[in-house]
Design an enzyme around this catalytic site. Structure first.
Site, mmCIF file in Angstrom:
data_model
loop_
_atom_site.group_PDB
_atom_site.id
_atom_site.type_symbol
_atom_site.label_atom_id
_atom_site.label_comp_id
_atom_site.label_asym_id
_atom_site.label_seq_id
_atom_site.Cartn_x
_atom_site.Cartn_y
_atom_site.Cartn_z
ATOM 1 N N ARG A 131 -2.073 67.301 -110.399
ATOM 2 C CA ARG A 131 -1.697 68.664 -110.808
ATOM 3 C C ARG A 131 -2.873 69.519 -111.298
ATOM 4 O O ARG A 131 -2.979 70.683 -110.899
ATOM 5 C CB ARG A 131 -0.577 68.638 -111.856
ATOM 6 C CG ARG A 131 0.700 67.956 -111.375
ATOM 7 C CD ARG A 131 1.911 68.255 -112.241
ATOM 8 N NE ARG A 131 2.364 69.613 -112.059
ATOM 9 C CZ ARG A 131 2.113 70.596 -112.877
ATOM 10 N NH1 ARG A 131 1.446 70.375 -113.985
ATOM 11 N NH2 ARG A 131 2.534 71.809 -112.604
ATOM 12 N N PRO A 133 17.761 70.688 -111.448
ATOM 13 C CA PRO A 133 16.535 70.632 -112.237
ATOM 14 C C PRO A 133 15.757 69.338 -111.982
ATOM 15 O O PRO A 133 16.354 68.271 -111.831
ATOM 16 C CB PRO A 133 17.048 70.657 -113.689
ATOM 17 C CG PRO A 133 18.428 70.107 -113.613
ATOM 18 C CD PRO A 133 18.956 70.354 -112.228
ATOM 19 N N GLY A 134 14.456 69.456 -111.889
ATOM 20 C CA GLY A 134 13.600 68.270 -111.769
ATOM 21 C C GLY A 134 12.733 68.179 -113.007
ATOM 22 O O GLY A 134 13.007 67.438 -113.947
ATOM 23 N N ARG A 135 11.707 69.031 -113.020
ATOM 24 C CA ARG A 135 10.721 69.031 -114.109
ATOM 25 C C ARG A 135 11.364 69.117 -115.494
ATOM 26 O O ARG A 135 10.935 68.443 -116.430
ATOM 27 C CB ARG A 135 9.802 70.245 -113.896
ATOM 28 C CG ARG A 135 8.619 70.293 -114.808
ATOM 29 C CD ARG A 135 7.870 71.632 -114.655
ATOM 30 N NE ARG A 135 7.743 72.126 -113.321
ATOM 31 C CZ ARG A 135 6.636 72.030 -112.562
ATOM 32 N NH1 ARG A 135 5.558 71.473 -113.042
ATOM 33 N NH2 ARG A 135 6.609 72.523 -111.346
ATOM 34 N N CYS A 141 -15.112 60.756 -106.523
ATOM 35 C CA CYS A 141 -16.348 61.441 -106.141
ATOM 36 C C CYS A 141 -16.102 62.868 -105.664
ATOM 37 O O CYS A 141 -16.372 63.210 -104.508
ATOM 38 C CB CYS A 141 -17.039 60.646 -105.046
ATOM 39 S SG CYS A 141 -17.286 58.959 -105.567
HETATM 40 N N1 LLP Z 1 15.399 72.250 -105.657
HETATM 41 C C1 LLP Z 1 14.569 72.499 -104.623
HETATM 42 C C2 LLP Z 1 15.141 72.954 -103.354
HETATM 43 C C3 LLP Z 1 13.188 72.353 -104.780
HETATM 44 O O1 LLP Z 1 12.368 72.624 -103.762
HETATM 45 C C4 LLP Z 1 12.657 71.907 -106.028
HETATM 46 C C5 LLP Z 1 11.222 71.737 -106.227
HETATM 47 C C6 LLP Z 1 13.571 71.646 -107.071
HETATM 48 C C7 LLP Z 1 14.936 71.828 -106.852
HETATM 49 C C8 LLP Z 1 13.129 71.173 -108.417
HETATM 50 O O2 LLP Z 1 12.308 72.106 -109.035
HETATM 51 P P1 LLP Z 1 11.916 71.917 -110.577
HETATM 52 O O3 LLP Z 1 13.184 71.997 -111.378
HETATM 53 O O4 LLP Z 1 11.280 70.585 -110.735
HETATM 54 O O5 LLP Z 1 10.977 73.012 -110.840
HETATM 55 N N2 LLP Z 1 4.516 69.685 -107.276
HETATM 56 C C9 LLP Z 1 4.715 70.922 -107.992
HETATM 57 C C10 LLP Z 1 6.174 71.321 -108.041
HETATM 58 C C11 LLP Z 1 6.827 71.450 -106.684
HETATM 59 C C12 LLP Z 1 8.291 71.802 -106.731
HETATM 60 C C13 LLP Z 1 8.916 71.719 -105.389
HETATM 61 N N3 LLP Z 1 10.320 71.982 -105.332
HETATM 62 C C14 LLP Z 1 4.109 70.805 -109.393
HETATM 63 O O6 LLP Z 1 3.531 69.764 -109.701
HETATM 64 O O7 LLP Z 1 4.169 71.762 -110.170
#
Ligand code: LLP
Length: 421
Positions: free
Chosen positions: A314, A276-278, A344
């Protein structure tokens, strides 16, 4: 849980007034809450009980050393997609034995670095990558533990730019090729196939696509075992969505996600890895900005703030909605503004026709839910300096990335000999 709350009409982060930090640091800046990071991580982990689980924080969401270290000290590993991210994770104290390496284009240099450091696992995404890794590992006299990232051809029902699990996407190995590639991997030197991996997309707000994909991959684990492969790990990727409206609970609760994971793949007795990231950092951050001008246009009122699309991309990039609130609440009737930055481009718009308290020049405003994919996606477009990041812990705050000077930015350029004196 919201750690950026109003008390006596004024927004606080944990026990500190946001306005006090703004006075000291200057706007705009990112502001993170340690309590929020800790809460999100702990309740996610606790939801799985005694399942054999490794949570690998997808550091791409927020690579600040202080953020990685906060999560690492709670037990998190890391999911990285570049040598730079791996270096950051290690520098923040995460053991290479808790790091998984994802991404479609790992280079020889990156593979070499990761193998020398003793990485836990590579998530391999293609046949050419498999052969390359075998070559690099064999030359180094090492054996790389790998999973194959499967493309389960499942629609994650999220924004097209962050959807990754459909067969038309560049990610993963096509479903139908998995058996063949596993058989090939079994014969290669320097490679040990230990599991399967998937990641179907990001900001997924419904459990159904996860369940569909995990079921498919779970079945695949069983057939691969029947074919003689010793599958001991299952990496379920990240992608769990969060609430962006500043008020409500997250759309997917840890408890429900964990229950589903146990029900769908628990019987396989694999070590489960989740990336998990977000979900861990998204709601742990706000962007604090100041009103530069209130401009009455021919048709619309513009709130022009000192943060811009280069600081937070975003809304321009994904039409993403973020709740926006004043730091000091007022009782005046709400009005509609287009909230825009100084860059701009018309795309430099955070919100159109947003109904909020009326605001005046120099008043503070916050954009919520920017802990993930905020600071990490910033640029210096329009020669604007990257904005500081600040971390709060209870009654204390610290600048965890300072605002660079103009010289720091302009000084990166070099003149060729024919233009130097
Ligand atoms: N694992 C892999 C292989 C990934 O490509 C990603 C995110 C994650 C984990 C983590 O995903 P999360 O849990 O954060 O959803 N910039 C975009 C989001 C791009 C996500 C890319 N990959 C935004 O601002 O919504």
């Amino acid at each position: 849980m919201n750690f950026f709350e109003y008390r006596d009409g004024e927004m606080h982060v944990e026990n500190i007034k946001v306005s006090m930090i703004a006075d000291k640091v200057g706007t705009p800046f990112y502001l993170y809450s340690s309590a929020s990071l800790e809460y999100q991580y702990n309740q996610f982990k606790d939801a799985f009980g005694d399942l054999d689980l490794l949570i690998c924080y997808a550091v791409k969401a927020n690579t600040n050393q202080a953020v990685i270290k906060t999560l690492g000290s709670l037990g998190a590993g890391a999911d990285v997609v570049s040598e730079g991210e791996m270096r950051r994770a290690i520098k923040a104290g995460i053991s290479p034995q808790k790091i998984v390496y994802s991404g479609v284009a790992k280079t020889v240099a990156e593979m070499t670095y990761a193998l020398k450091k003793g990485i836990f696992q590579f998530n391999v995404e293609s046949e050419p990558e498999l052969y390359q890794l075998s070559e690099v590992a064999t030359a180094l006299g090492k054996v790389a533990d790998i999973t194959f990232r499967v493309n389960p051809d499942v629609d994650a029902k999220t924004h097209a730019k962050i959807s990754t699990g459909k067969s038309e996407n560049k990610f993963g190995i096509p479903w139908k090729n998995i058996h063949q590639i596993c058989a090939k991997a079994a014969k290669l030197s320097g490679i040990k196939l230990v599991g399967l991996d998937l990641h179907i997309g990001s900001q997924i707000t419904d459990l159904a696509p996860f369940e569909e994909a995990f079921t498919r991959v779970g079945n695949l684990v069983e057939t691969l075992r029947e074919e003689g492969h010793d599958i001991t790990r299952l990496d379920l990727g990240g992608g769990i969505g969060i609430s962006y409206d500043g008020e409500n609970d997250n759309p997917i609760l840890s408890h429900d996600y964990a229950k589903m994971v146990k029900r769908v793949v628990g019987h396989l007795q694999c070590q489960i890895i989740i990336e998990p990231g977000r979900f861990l950092v998204g709601n742990a951050g706000i962007l604090v900005s100041k009103v530069v001008y209130v401009k009455e246009g021919a048709e619309r009122s513009f709130l022009i703030i000192d943060a811009a699309m280069n600081d937070l991309i975003r809304p321009s990039m994904y039409d993403a909605y973020h709740a926006i609130d004043p730091v000091i609440e007022n009782k005046d009737a709400k009005v509609a503004y287009d909230i825009v930055g100084p860059v701009c481009e018309t795309g430099d718009t955070f919100a159109k026709g947003r109904i909020i308290n009326p605001l005046k020049k120099d008043q503070l405003i916050v954009i919520r839910s920017v802990g993930a994919y905020g600071a990490v996606m910033a640029s210096t477009y329009n020669t604007r300096r990257l904005i500081p990041e600040v971390l709060v812990k209870t009654n204390e705050f610290a600048v965890v990335r300072p605002r660079p000077s103009y010289e720091d930015i302009i000084g990166l350029d070099q003149l060729p000999s024919w233009l130097s004196e």
